[in-house]
Scaffold this motif. Structure first.
Motif, short mmCIF file in Angstrom:
data_model
loop_
_atom_site.label_atom_id
_atom_site.label_comp_id
_atom_site.label_asym_id
_atom_site.label_seq_id
_atom_site.Cartn_x
_atom_site.Cartn_y
_atom_site.Cartn_z
N GLN A 53 0.82 -1.28 0.11
CA GLN A 53 0.07 0.06 0.16
C GLN A 53 0.87 1.08 -0.09
OE1 GLN A 53 -2.46 -0.47 3.51
NE2 GLN A 53 -3.76 -1.90 2.39
N GLN A 54 1.93 1.13 0.57
CA GLN A 54 3.07 2.44 0.77
C GLN A 54 3.57 2.61 -0.51
OE1 GLN A 54 6.45 2.02 2.82
NE2 GLN A 54 6.62 4.28 3.40
N ALA A 55 3.81 1.44 -1.41
CA ALA A 55 4.15 1.47 -2.67
C ALA A 55 3.31 2.11 -3.45
CB ALA A 55 4.91 0.23 -3.40
N GLU A 56 2.13 1.84 -3.46
CA GLU A 56 0.93 2.37 -4.47
C GLU A 56 0.77 3.89 -4.03
OE1 GLU A 56 -2.19 -0.36 -4.13
OE2 GLU A 56 -0.98 -1.92 -4.94
N GLY A 57 1.19 4.48 -2.75
CA GLY A 57 0.88 5.64 -2.50
C GLY A 57 -0.37 5.91 -1.58
N VAL A 58 -0.77 4.49 -1.14
CA VAL A 58 -1.86 4.93 -0.32
C VAL A 58 -1.54 5.30 1.16
CG1 VAL A 58 -4.08 3.61 0.61
CG2 VAL A 58 -3.21 3.25 -1.68
#
Length: 400
Positions: A53-58
């Protein structure tokens, strides 16, 4: 036997518990370990999801750290109280194998070395038998279980005689003699059984047994009765009368066999007189011994004794058995005292004062109440058992 096997089963369960409890604990530890591994896998999966989720910017960095910390707290909560895994040196198969072998080995050892037959016999003998046959069967099993028991063999022989099985009885009495020694009573019983087993035919063996028994004990009742029977059957009526009179003198006044024995003497007398014979007069009975003795305590010992201390006054043979021939028990408070020792004070019927020509008088003080050992003693010199003059005995010496 049911209660015995129940007790044995309970003990076996206790023994098995020491083997099976570690195995059960190991299984519980294994389940805890599996649950911990599952919680770690879930934690790793949660952390991977947060990173995705951090990699997707969420999620930003702060939310990422907060989520990771929350997952870590959940992992710690789930694994709290779980003991570290222990490595068993024995492994699982060995305790289980031992749990199977313990009862099998225990049962095998008990059946080989145990005494279940004796336990059962003990239970049986606690109840009264319903018949003579049942009693005989019990005694036979007891003798089989304890072949070295002279007492059991003897009672089985007596039972065989009561059942009119003299041949079997003779074998049992012979075994009893081999086990307990050549005691006069056993020899007499053996001779009687052998005589009836031989269809009332007198033999050298029976004669030897009765001779040996009467040599050891001239008043052995079975041998006297048997010799009287054999003499009567052989028409030696005077001998029968003599033997039976000797036996009659040994029986107590209330003995039920006295009447039958007296009847046998009467019949032998009638047959002797019918054949033209005359009954010989029995020799005069030996006068009973009676010793009078005054017992006193030496003055120097009076302060060393207690009024309740036991005082044993007895006569014993100077040449013969060490057992007292006649004895009386008093206390120090009774001293000085004059007592009479006679055949009426005998300790055993075959050991009478009148049977021994010379005796010694002894007076002993024993605080423990033991006639064979004490603190102080007084002894007389040898004197004839027929002595009528009063004797004086002073307790004045340490008992050694």
């Amino acid at each position: 036997m049911i209660d015995f096997w129940l007790a044995a089963g309970l003990l076996l369960l206790v023994a098995l518990s020491f083997l099976l409890i570690p195995v059960l604990r190991e299984r519980r530890a294994q389940r805890e370990e599996d649950r911990t591994a599952l919680n770690v896998a879930l934690y790793q999966e949660r952390v991977a999801e947060l990173q995705s989720q951090q990699a997707e910017g969420v999620l930003d960095a702060a939310q990422m750290d907060s989520g990771r910390a929350e997952a870590a707290r959940e992992l710690l909560a789930d694994t709290e109280g779980v003991a570290p895994a222990r490595v068993s040196r024995l492994g699982k198969p060995l305790p289980l194998l031992a749990a199977v072998l313990v009862p099998v080995l225990g049962l095998g050892l008990y059946l080989h070395f145990g005494a279940s037959d004796k336990v059962e016999l003990t239970r049986e003998f606690a109840q009264a038998p319903q018949s003579m046959e049942e009693m005989t069967q019990r005694l036979e099993r007891a003798v089989a279980a304890q072949p070295d028991s002279a007492e059991g063999v003897y009672f089985l022989g007596r039972t065989y005689m009561a059942q009119d099985r003299p041949a079997d009885a003779a074998k049992m009495f012979e075994r009893a003699v081999n086990l307990a020694g050549r005691q006069p009573e056993l020899l007499g019983q053996w001779a009687q059984a052998q005589y009836f087993a031989d269809n009332k035919k007198w033999s050298d063996k029976v004669q030897a047994l009765t001779d040996e028994a009467l040599k050891a004990d001239p008043k052995e009742v079975t041998s006297l009765g048997l010799l009287g029977i054999a003499a009567f059957e052989g028409e030696r009526y005077q001998e029968a009368i003599d033997y039976w009179n000797r036996l009659l003198a040994q029986l107590p006044p209330q003995d039920k066999s006295r009447e039958a024995l007296q009847g046998g003497i009467t019949r032998a007398t009638e047959k002797l007189q019918a054949s033209g014979g005359k009954v010989a007069q029995a020799p005069a009975a030996k006068a009973a011994a009676l010793l009078k003795v005054r017992v006193d305590l030496a003055s120097e010992l009076k302060a060393k004794v207690q009024p309740g201390d036991s005082v044993f006054i007895f006569a014993r043979a100077t040449s013969g058995p060490p057992a007292p021939l006649a004895a009386k028990r008093l206390t120090v408070a009774d001293l000085p005292v004059t007592v009479e020792l006679s055949d009426a004070d005998t300790m055993m019927p075959q050991l009478k004062l009148s049977n021994f020509p010379e005796v010694q008088l002894v007076a002993r003080i024993s605080r423990a109440g033991q006639p064979t050992a004490g603190e102080w003693v007084g002894r007389s010199g040898p004197l004839p058992s027929s002595t009528t003059a009063p004797q004086t005995l002073t307790i004045d010496s340490p008992d050694k």
